[in-house]
Write a protein that holds these residues in place. Structure first.
Motif, PDB file in Angstrom:
ATOM      1  N   ALA A 123     -22.034 -64.768-145.837  1.00 30.56           N
ATOM      2  CA  ALA A 123     -20.781 -65.463-145.545  1.00 30.56           C
ATOM      3  C   ALA A 123     -20.183 -66.136-146.774  1.00 30.56           C
ATOM      4  O   ALA A 123     -18.987 -66.445-146.783  1.00 30.56           O
ATOM      5  CB  ALA A 123     -21.009 -66.505-144.443  1.00 30.56           C
ATOM      6  N   PHE A 124     -20.979 -66.355-147.832  1.00 28.64           N
ATOM      7  CA  PHE A 124     -20.483 -67.016-149.033  1.00 28.64           C
ATOM      8  C   PHE A 124     -19.943 -65.981-150.014  1.00 28.64           C
ATOM      9  O   PHE A 124     -20.514 -64.893-150.160  1.00 28.64           O
ATOM     10  CB  PHE A 124     -21.588 -67.823-149.712  1.00 28.64           C
ATOM     11  CG  PHE A 124     -21.976 -69.068-148.970  1.00 28.64           C
ATOM     12  CD1 PHE A 124     -21.322 -70.263-149.203  1.00 28.64           C
ATOM     13  CD2 PHE A 124     -22.993 -69.047-148.026  1.00 28.64           C
ATOM     14  CE1 PHE A 124     -21.671 -71.411-148.520  1.00 28.64           C
ATOM     15  CE2 PHE A 124     -23.349 -70.187-147.336  1.00 28.64           C
ATOM     16  CZ  PHE A 124     -22.678 -71.377-147.581  1.00 28.64           C
ATOM     17  N   PRO A 125     -18.843 -66.296-150.728  1.00 29.27           N
ATOM     18  CA  PRO A 125     -18.345 -65.366-151.762  1.00 29.27           C
ATOM     19  C   PRO A 125     -19.393 -65.143-152.846  1.00 29.27           C
ATOM     20  O   PRO A 125     -20.158 -66.048-153.200  1.00 29.27           O
ATOM     21  CB  PRO A 125     -17.108 -66.085-152.316  1.00 29.27           C
ATOM     22  CG  PRO A 125     -16.703 -67.046-151.239  1.00 29.27           C
ATOM     23  CD  PRO A 125     -17.976 -67.466-150.566  1.00 29.27           C
ATOM     24  N   GLY A 126     -19.421 -63.919-153.390  1.00 25.87           N
ATOM     25  CA  GLY A 126     -20.427 -63.571-154.383  1.00 25.87           C
ATOM     26  C   GLY A 126     -20.334 -64.413-155.639  1.00 25.87           C
ATOM     27  O   GLY A 126     -21.356 -64.837-156.198  1.00 25.87           O
ATOM     28  N   LEU A 127     -19.116 -64.690-156.123  1.00 28.80           N
ATOM     29  CA  LEU A 127     -18.968 -65.474-157.345  1.00 28.80           C
ATOM     30  C   LEU A 127     -19.438 -66.903-157.140  1.00 28.80           C
ATOM     31  O   LEU A 127     -20.029 -67.512-158.042  1.00 28.80           O
ATOM     32  CB  LEU A 127     -17.502 -65.457-157.803  1.00 28.80           C
ATOM     33  CG  LEU A 127     -17.209 -66.144-159.143  1.00 28.80           C
ATOM     34  CD1 LEU A 127     -18.038 -65.518-160.253  1.00 28.80           C
ATOM     35  CD2 LEU A 127     -15.713 -66.065-159.465  1.00 28.80           C
ATOM     36  N   LEU A 128     -19.219 -67.438-155.937  1.00 30.53           N
ATOM     37  CA  LEU A 128     -19.690 -68.789-155.646  1.00 30.53           C
ATOM     38  C   LEU A 128     -21.218 -68.842-155.671  1.00 30.53           C
ATOM     39  O   LEU A 128     -21.816 -69.782-156.212  1.00 30.53           O
ATOM     40  CB  LEU A 128     -19.160 -69.238-154.290  1.00 30.53           C
ATOM     41  CG  LEU A 128     -19.538 -70.664-153.842  1.00 30.53           C
ATOM     42  CD1 LEU A 128     -18.987 -71.678-154.829  1.00 30.53           C
ATOM     43  CD2 LEU A 128     -19.013 -70.944-152.445  1.00 30.53           C
ATOM     44  N   LEU A 129     -21.859 -67.835-155.105  1.00 34.22           N
ATOM     45  CA  LEU A 129     -23.319 -67.765-155.163  1.00 34.22           C
ATOM     46  C   LEU A 129     -23.806 -67.616-156.596  1.00 34.22           C
ATOM     47  O   LEU A 129     -24.821 -68.207-156.981  1.00 34.22           O
ATOM     48  CB  LEU A 129     -23.817 -66.591-154.315  1.00 34.22           C
ATOM     49  CG  LEU A 129     -23.817 -66.761-152.799  1.00 34.22           C
ATOM     50  CD1 LEU A 129     -24.292 -65.477-152.125  1.00 34.22           C
ATOM     51  CD2 LEU A 129     -24.719 -67.920-152.388  1.00 34.22           C
ATOM     52  N   ALA A 130     -23.083 -66.804-157.391  1.00 36.03           N
ATOM     53  CA  ALA A 130     -23.482 -66.622-158.790  1.00 36.03           C
ATOM     54  C   ALA A 130     -23.415 -67.945-159.545  1.00 36.03           C
ATOM     55  O   ALA A 130     -24.320 -68.274-160.336  1.00 36.03           O
ATOM     56  CB  ALA A 130     -22.592 -65.580-159.451  1.00 36.03           C
ATOM     57  N   LEU A 131     -22.359 -68.726-159.329  1.00 38.78           N
ATOM     58  CA  LEU A 131     -22.264 -70.033-159.986  1.00 38.78           C
ATOM     59  C   LEU A 131     -23.374 -70.965-159.518  1.00 38.78           C
ATOM     60  O   LEU A 131     -23.948 -71.732-160.308  1.00 38.78           O
ATOM     61  CB  LEU A 131     -20.888 -70.650-159.697  1.00 38.78           C
ATOM     62  CG  LEU A 131     -19.685 -69.949-160.344  1.00 38.78           C
ATOM     63  CD1 LEU A 131     -18.390 -70.564-159.838  1.00 38.78           C
ATOM     64  CD2 LEU A 131     -19.773 -70.037-161.861  1.00 38.78           C
ATOM     65  N   PHE A 132     -23.694 -70.906-158.230  1.00 39.63           N
ATOM     66  CA  PHE A 132     -24.767 -71.753-157.692  1.00 39.63           C
ATOM     67  C   PHE A 132     -26.111 -71.403-158.333  1.00 39.63           C
ATOM     68  O   PHE A 132     -26.854 -72.284-158.784  1.00 39.63           O
ATOM     69  CB  PHE A 132     -24.823 -71.568-156.178  1.00 39.63           C
ATOM     70  CG  PHE A 132     -26.002 -72.233-155.527  1.00 39.63           C
ATOM     71  CD1 PHE A 132     -26.051 -73.604-155.354  1.00 39.63           C
ATOM     72  CD2 PHE A 132     -27.080 -71.474-155.074  1.00 39.63           C
ATOM     73  CE1 PHE A 132     -27.145 -74.215-154.758  1.00 39.63           C
ATOM     74  CE2 PHE A 132     -28.171 -72.065-154.478  1.00 39.63           C
ATOM     75  CZ  PHE A 132     -28.206 -73.449-154.319  1.00 39.63           C
ATOM     76  N   PHE A 133     -26.418 -70.102-158.395  1.00 33.54           N
ATOM     77  CA  PHE A 133     -27.687 -69.687-158.992  1.00 33.54           C
ATOM     78  C   PHE A 133     -27.701 -69.925-160.507  1.00 33.54           C
ATOM     79  O   PHE A 133     -28.762 -70.161-161.087  1.00 33.54           O
ATOM     80  CB  PHE A 133     -27.958 -68.214-158.690  1.00 33.54           C
ATOM     81  CG  PHE A 133     -28.393 -67.951-157.279  1.00 33.54           C
ATOM     82  CD1 PHE A 133     -29.528 -68.564-156.758  1.00 33.54           C
ATOM     83  CD2 PHE A 133     -27.673 -67.098-156.461  1.00 33.54           C
ATOM     84  CE1 PHE A 133     -29.931 -68.324-155.451  1.00 33.54           C
ATOM     85  CE2 PHE A 133     -28.062 -66.852-155.162  1.00 33.54           C
ATOM     86  CZ  PHE A 133     -29.192 -67.470-154.652  1.00 33.54           C
ATOM     87  N   ALA A 134     -26.516 -69.846-161.152  1.00 28.28           N
ATOM     88  CA  ALA A 134     -26.464 -70.094-162.589  1.00 28.28           C
ATOM     89  C   ALA A 134     -26.863 -71.532-162.912  1.00 28.28           C
ATOM     90  O   ALA A 134     -27.522 -71.797-163.930  1.00 28.28           O
ATOM     91  CB  ALA A 134     -25.064 -69.798-163.123  1.00 28.28           C
ATOM     92  N   VAL A 135     -26.479 -72.445-162.048  1.00 31.50           N
ATOM     93  CA  VAL A 135     -26.881 -73.841-162.244  1.00 31.50           C
ATOM     94  C   VAL A 135     -28.393 -73.998-162.070  1.00 31.50           C
ATOM     95  O   VAL A 135     -29.052 -74.740-162.787  1.00 31.50           O
ATOM     96  CB  VAL A 135     -26.115 -74.754-161.269  1.00 31.50           C
ATOM     97  CG1 VAL A 135     -26.621 -76.184-161.357  1.00 31.50           C
ATOM     98  CG2 VAL A 135     -24.626 -74.688-161.545  1.00 31.50           C
ATOM     99  N   ILE A 136     -28.958 -73.239-161.112  1.00 29.80           N
ATOM    100  CA  ILE A 136     -30.402 -73.336-160.854  1.00 29.80           C
ATOM    101  C   ILE A 136     -31.210 -72.707-161.981  1.00 29.80           C
ATOM    102  O   ILE A 136     -32.171 -73.305-162.485  1.00 29.80           O
ATOM    103  CB  ILE A 136     -30.733 -72.655-159.509  1.00 29.80           C
ATOM    104  CG1 ILE A 136     -30.079 -73.416-158.350  1.00 29.80           C
ATOM    105  CG2 ILE A 136     -32.246 -72.569-159.307  1.00 29.80           C
ATOM    106  CD1 ILE A 136     -30.311 -72.774-157.006  1.00 29.80           C
TER     107      ILE A 136
END
Length: 651
Positions: A123-136
């Motif tokens: 349900a989440f946009p792919g780019l938003l997930l990428a930014l989230f994982f990039a922070v992690i």
């Protein structure tokens, strides 16, 4: 087949789409390989006298703040940009496939949270997930690869779940389950090969999206760090001085577009090429000696002559209005060497009863019975790990459609050999020898050659013979044949039925034959079970079927069988009305609405299945004597058609 597929690939490559895709991907690949070798020194050469210059003959895209050639740096950055994108796609495909297939391998209590997690992540946009994982994972190329890879995993997990669900319902999966193949082996050998092609196509298309995502992260400063550089970093540097030298930003932007277009067109071309089953390279295989020693597994012990015991079997499925029970209170036994036929109209519960006996009713379906035993083992309480060797060696199932009963990606011989190698300590060669021997036993011509062919190379009758041979790979005590002759012509039907009779005679195996054709059952079986609306309404010897049938429904089934000497000018006879839907069974006898003998007692109370002194069981308040004429009103096809048209108008 190889020649046909080769012509197809050549035609696709010559099409505008194919030619463009091949050209672009070759250009990108050669640039990634050769650019660091040819232009690497020029891309790193610092020239203080040529800082921030515009396009010129010496520098077609100008220079950066250190005087380095921008075009050379764009070309050299191809390798890192493409490699990082491909690595991210590999991580996404692997992680997504693991998540998507985990529910089919793990227990239900562990698989359901994974399905829920995937549904939320999609349900989440792919780019938003990428930014989230990039922070992690942190700033840098490694963190960006992991971030984009895991951001792509949910979409591949959903795709894998969808494709796996479509394959899991096929008969060859059920055949593998009946053969006792473990769930992990079914996943590796039967499911993944059948969903591999769409996964590859989607992975190729996803590489273009990964390039764009990497460019975005590097542009934001979260991707590749100094001194390394990719197209996204070069794009960010060019935009900082776009008013001084626009070409410095346009260069890497064009490179991202071209590479992304190349991967997307490659995916479209792959989808067109794989629209039909990919060609498989054939090798001339040496003849296998047919005199190999037989390595037989010890047959499963049976406490008495009863192979299958069913007592008050009920199969239920959930629905929006509550549980629906299409099989309700079925009881019968199958003894060693006995042939029992199960007849009835569609929806009477014949196949569900057989699937329940083979433990093939999957969640959310629910099977319950006072007693359900196979070879003395209780099927409902014995753990799957314990039952798997028993069912795999002593139970064989012949499905209705032979085309879907085999895995289309594997050769016939290897699928037969799997049933033996899964439960017996034998080599692959011994298992293949036995597969060829079993194909010979069911009269498949040129068995040694046929064993190395694919299912689509067999005719319908040969596939059904091969399906029976698969059941004979071990020592079946019971063969369940679910409409084994439905898709075959009359001549092949007779051959298959004769083959089943021969197998029963030679191996002393019991046969449970499910069919719509009551005449076929009467000729091939010892006993006949007549089912209607999820219940057995009559159980009698096949030899006395035409003379001693007492239930009006059984007599009606016999009456509507066409005869060779019938007047062709007369319309065919049919039973008026329709069987009740599984969720709308009446309170009394389910056949009362179609029976002219029905009384108020029939409509209010459902009769029990009562046996007489000779073991003839019938569930009817007004059974017909053997000498009396058939009292069931028979409608013609024309009458039924008119009734259906009237019902449609009323609706």
């Amino acid at each position: 087949m190889m020649a046909g597929t080769g012509r197809k690939l050549t035609a696709i490559a010559r099409s505008p789409l194919g030619a463009t895709a091949v050209t672009l991907i070759v250009v990108v690949a050669l640039t990634a390989i050769l650019a660091p070798i040819i232009w690497g020194p020029q891309a790193e050469q610092v020239d203080p006298t040529a800082i921030t210059q515009g396009p010129s003959a010496a520098h077609l895209l100008g220079t950066d703040t250190l005087g380095r050639d921008v075009l050379a740096r764009v070309l050299v950055a191809t390798r890192l940009s493409v490699v990082l994108a491909v690595l991210a796609v590999i991580i996404g495909v692997v992680a997504g496939t693991l998540l998507g297939t985990a529910p089919s391998v793990l227990p239900r209590w562990a698989g359901r949270p994974i399905v829920g997690f995937v549904n939320i992540a999609v349900a989440f946009p792919g780019l938003l997930l990428a930014l989230f994982f990039a922070v992690i994972f942190g700033v840098g190329a490694t963190g960006a690869v992991l971030a984009i890879g895991f951001a792509m995993a949910p979409q591949f997990a959903r795709l894998t779940q969808t494709l796996s669900a479509g394959i899991a319902g096929r008969d060859f999966i059920s055949a593998a389950q009946v053969a006792g193949v473990s769930r992990f082996r079914i996943l590796i050998r039967h499911i993944l090969p059948n969903i591999g092609e769409p996964l590859i196509v989607n992975a190729t298309v996803a590489a273009g999206s990964a390039l764009l995502a990497f460019a975005g992260l590097s542009f934001l400063g979260l991707g590749v760090q100094v001194p390394e550089y990719d197209w996204g970093r070069l794009l960010g540097e060019g935009l900082n001085r776009i008013y001084l030298n626009p070409a410095a930003a346009i260069g890497p932007a064009i490179a991202v577009v071209i590479a992304g277009l190349a991967f997307n067109l490659l995916g479209e071309t792959a989808a067109a090429a794989l629209g039909g089953r990919s060609a498989r390279k054939r090798f001339r295989l040496p003849a296998i000696a047919l005199a190999a020693p037989r390595v037989d597994a010890a047959p499963a012990p049976i406490v008495d002559d009863v192979v299958l015991r069913v007592d008050d079997l009920r199969v239920s499925f959930p629905s929006p209005s509550g549980w629906v029970t299409p099989v309700r209170g079925v009881s019968f036994t199958v003894s060693r060497g006995e042939a029992i036929g199960v007849v009835g109209e569609s929806g009477s519960g014949k196949s569900l009863t057989a699937l329940a006996a083979a433990r093939l009713i999957e969640h959310p379906g629910h099977t319950d019975a006072a007693r359900l035993e196979f070879c003395g083992a209780p099927l409902l309480t014995t753990p799957e790990r314990t039952l798997r060797p028993l069912l795999g060696t002593s139970l064989a199932m012949v499905f209705q459609d032979p085309m879907t009963s085999f895995n289309p990606t594997r050769r016939i011989g290897s699928q037969l050999a799997e049933a033996a190698s899964e439960h017996q300590d034998i080599t692959r060669k011994q298992a293949m020898d036995r597969a060829i021997e079993r194909l010979q036993s069911v009269r498949v011509p040129a068995a040694s050659r046929r064993a190395h062919q694919y299912p689509h190379e067999f005719s319908g009758g040969m596939r059904q013979r091969a399906m029976i041979a698969m059941g004979l790979m071990n020592h079946p005590r019971l063969i369940i044949a679910d409409e084994p002759t439905t898709a075959l012509d009359v001549t092949v039907q007779r051959q298959v039925l004769q083959l089943l009779a021969g197998v029963r005679r030679d191996t002393d195996a019991a046969i449970l034959l499910i069919s719509h054709d009551i005449a076929v059952v009467a000729q091939t079986c010892d006993r006949v079970l007549v089912m209607y609306a999820g219940r057995i309404v009559e159980d009698l010897p096949a030899a006395t079927l035409h003379t001693a049938a007492r239930h009006p429904y059984t007599r009606a089934l016999l009456e509507v069988v066409p005869e060779l000497d019938a007047d062709r000018r007369e319309p065919l006879k049919v039973i008026p009305g329709r069987p009740p839907a599984p969720g709308a069974f009446p309170a009394g006898c389910a056949f009362a609405a179609r029976c002219p003998l029905a009384t108020d007692l029939c409509r209010e109370t459902d009769p029990e299945l009562v046996a007489d002194a000779e073991g003839h069981r019938v569930a009817c308040w007004h059974p017909v004597s053997g000498e009396a004429p058939v009292p069931v009103a028979i409608a013609t096809v024309a009458d039924e058609t008119a009734a259906e048209e009237e019902e449609t108008v009323l609706r």
